[in-house]
Scaffold this motif. Structure first.
Motif, PDB file in Angstrom:
ATOM      1  N   HIS A 234       9.494 -24.086   6.162  1.00 44.84           N
ATOM      2  CA  HIS A 234      10.338 -24.495   5.030  1.00 44.84           C
ATOM      3  C   HIS A 234      11.456 -23.477   4.811  1.00 44.84           C
ATOM      4  CE1 HIS A 234       8.595 -28.114   3.343  1.00 44.84           C
ATOM      5  NE2 HIS A 234       7.387 -27.599   3.446  1.00 44.84           N
ATOM      6  N   ALA A 235      11.132 -22.197   4.933  1.00 38.72           N
ATOM      7  CA  ALA A 235      12.142 -21.155   4.754  1.00 38.72           C
ATOM      8  C   ALA A 235      13.246 -21.296   5.799  1.00 38.72           C
ATOM      9  CB  ALA A 235      11.493 -19.772   4.838  1.00 38.72           C
TER      10      ALA A 235
ATOM     11  N   GLU B 206      17.923 -34.728   3.081  1.00 36.94           N
ATOM     12  CA  GLU B 206      18.572 -33.962   4.143  1.00 36.94           C
ATOM     13  C   GLU B 206      17.753 -32.724   4.518  1.00 36.94           C
ATOM     14  OE1 GLU B 206      22.760 -31.537   4.883  1.00 36.94           O
ATOM     15  OE2 GLU B 206      22.617 -32.945   3.200  1.00 36.94           O
ATOM     16  N   LYS B 207      17.349 -31.966   3.497  1.00 34.97           N
ATOM     17  CA  LYS B 207      16.591 -30.738   3.765  1.00 34.97           C
ATOM     18  C   LYS B 207      15.211 -31.051   4.346  1.00 34.97           C
ATOM     19  CE  LYS B 207      13.325 -27.763   2.972  1.00 34.97           C
ATOM     20  NZ  LYS B 207      11.910 -27.964   2.578  1.00 34.97           N
ATOM     21  N   GLU B 208      14.506 -32.031   3.788  1.00 31.92           N
ATOM     22  CA  GLU B 208      13.146 -32.327   4.252  1.00 31.92           C
ATOM     23  C   GLU B 208      13.155 -32.896   5.669  1.00 31.92           C
ATOM     24  OE1 GLU B 208      10.634 -31.117   2.916  1.00 31.92           O
ATOM     25  OE2 GLU B 208      11.457 -30.617   0.951  1.00 31.92           O
ATOM     26  N   GLU B 209      14.225 -33.603   6.022  1.00 26.60           N
ATOM     27  CA  GLU B 209      14.352 -34.090   7.394  1.00 26.60           C
ATOM     28  C   GLU B 209      14.494 -32.910   8.362  1.00 26.60           C
ATOM     29  OE1 GLU B 209      17.214 -37.289   9.495  1.00 26.60           O
ATOM     30  OE2 GLU B 209      16.455 -37.859   7.508  1.00 26.60           O
TER      31      GLU B 209
ATOM     32  N   ARG C 181      10.993 -31.452   8.736  1.00 28.50           N
ATOM     33  CA  ARG C 181      10.108 -32.257   9.593  1.00 28.50           C
ATOM     34  C   ARG C 181      10.488 -32.108  11.068  1.00 28.50           C
ATOM     35  NH1 ARG C 181      10.543 -35.598   5.027  1.00 28.50           N
ATOM     36  NH2 ARG C 181      12.141 -36.942   5.952  1.00 28.50           N
ATOM     37  N   GLU C 182      11.783 -32.003  11.331  1.00 21.59           N
ATOM     38  CA  GLU C 182      12.254 -31.826  12.710  1.00 21.59           C
ATOM     39  C   GLU C 182      11.774 -30.480  13.268  1.00 21.59           C
ATOM     40  OE1 GLU C 182      13.713 -33.007  16.175  1.00 21.59           O
ATOM     41  OE2 GLU C 182      13.652 -34.266  14.373  1.00 21.59           O
TER      42      GLU C 182
ATOM     43  N   LYS D 290       4.628 -28.535  15.643  1.00 20.52           N
ATOM     44  CA  LYS D 290       3.911 -27.290  15.372  1.00 20.52           C
ATOM     45  C   LYS D 290       2.783 -27.470  14.351  1.00 20.52           C
ATOM     46  CE  LYS D 290       8.073 -24.424  16.089  1.00 20.52           C
ATOM     47  NZ  LYS D 290       9.101 -25.473  16.183  1.00 20.52           N
ATOM     48  N   VAL D 291       2.507 -28.704  13.947  1.00 24.57           N
ATOM     49  CA  VAL D 291       1.527 -28.933  12.871  1.00 24.57           C
ATOM     50  C   VAL D 291       0.161 -28.350  13.234  1.00 24.57           C
ATOM     51  CG1 VAL D 291       0.370 -30.641  11.425  1.00 24.57           C
ATOM     52  CG2 VAL D 291       2.731 -31.049  12.183  1.00 24.57           C
ATOM     53  N   ASP D 292      -0.332 -27.505  12.363  1.00 26.39           N
ATOM     54  CA  ASP D 292      -1.634 -26.875  12.550  1.00 26.39           C
ATOM     55  C   ASP D 292      -2.210 -26.569  11.167  1.00 26.39           C
ATOM     56  OD1 ASP D 292      -3.818 -25.850  13.817  1.00 26.39           O
ATOM     57  OD2 ASP D 292      -2.811 -24.083  14.649  1.00 26.39           O
ATOM     58  N   THR D 293      -3.453 -26.115  11.135  1.00 25.18           N
ATOM     59  CA  THR D 293      -4.064 -25.805   9.833  1.00 25.18           C
ATOM     60  C   THR D 293      -4.203 -24.301   9.642  1.00 25.18           C
ATOM     61  OG1 THR D 293      -6.336 -25.735  10.637  1.00 25.18           O
ATOM     62  CG2 THR D 293      -5.476 -27.888   9.982  1.00 25.18           C
TER      63      THR D 293
END
Length: 221
Positions: A21-22, A73-76, A79-80, A85-88
């Motif tokens: 997010h940063a 715009e920012k959230e897209e 997500r890109e 890289k989705v992990d827990t």
């Protein structure tokens, strides 16, 4: 057995998304010529809803159609950056499986948009393990207001006093406490000293189990 529920925030609690997010906010603010710093992100971005973040950094009220456009715009961008890289947070899925095997209701309550929740829940294949999944679109008031936690308890049919919340941000912990729930602080983004006082703290999910959850719910502190 009395029905009990564990409710998870998402960013910094299920997945360590905050660095991503940063990165997304950094690119987004650079595009608009908005100054920003890591310290400002810590104080005014992590755990906050986009309406607050945009208003703080743009130094003027951001609402309505403009907020929706800028948020999308920012959230897209996020997500890109994050989609591959989705992990827990370590050992989360094992802990979730343990909760389900012991009969707990489970829920997600995030300030993030539904599209982010869907991305992460689908990648981790946890949707069918959750009895409720609420995102920013599902509430009128955002954390530290307790609405998303109270609504989650209502959705699963469990009293707030029989719920444990996992949170990593100041506003999120405050929301859980305001809802009258036990709160476990996840120290992925902030130190213990940077959060309101929680009932327990973990660095990752190897440091907690269902017996500890039961102990927290049975204590009257």
């Amino acid at each position: 057995m009395k029905q009990q529920c564990v409710i998870f925030d998402m960013d910094g609690v299920i997945s360590h998304t905050n660095p991503h997010h940063a990165k997304a906010f950094g690119a987004f603010f650079d595009k608009y010529g908005i100054p920003h710093s890591e310290q400002e992100f810590e104080e005014h971005m992590y755990g906050k809803h986009n309406s607050y973040i945009m208003t703080h950094f743009f130094k003027r009220p951001i609402a309505g159609e403009e907020l929706l456009k800028l948020e999308d715009e920012k959230e897209e961008m996020f997500r890109e950056i994050y989609k591959d890289k989705v992990d827990t947070i370590p050992h989360y899925l094992d802990f979730l499986s343990e909760l389900k095997s012991r009969g707990f209701k489970t829920a997600v309550a995030t300030s993030a948009p539904r599209a982010n929740l869907d991305l992460i829940a689908n990648a981790l294949k946890i949707s069918d393990k959750m009895d409720s999944m609420l995102s920013s679109e599902d509430v009128t008031f955002h954390k530290p207001n307790p609405e998303v936690y109270l609504k989650s308890a209502e959705c699963v049919g469990v009293s707030p006093s029989d719920c444990v919340v996992f949170e990593d941000s100041f506003s999120g912990v405050t929301a859980g406490l305001n809802a009258g729930m036990k709160v476990v602080g996840v120290l992925s983004t902030h130190t213990k000293d940077q959060l309101p006082v929680c009932d327990f703290y973990i660095n990752d999910y190897s440091e907690i189990n269902v017996d500890k959850i039961t102990e927290l719910l049975n204590s009257n502190s």
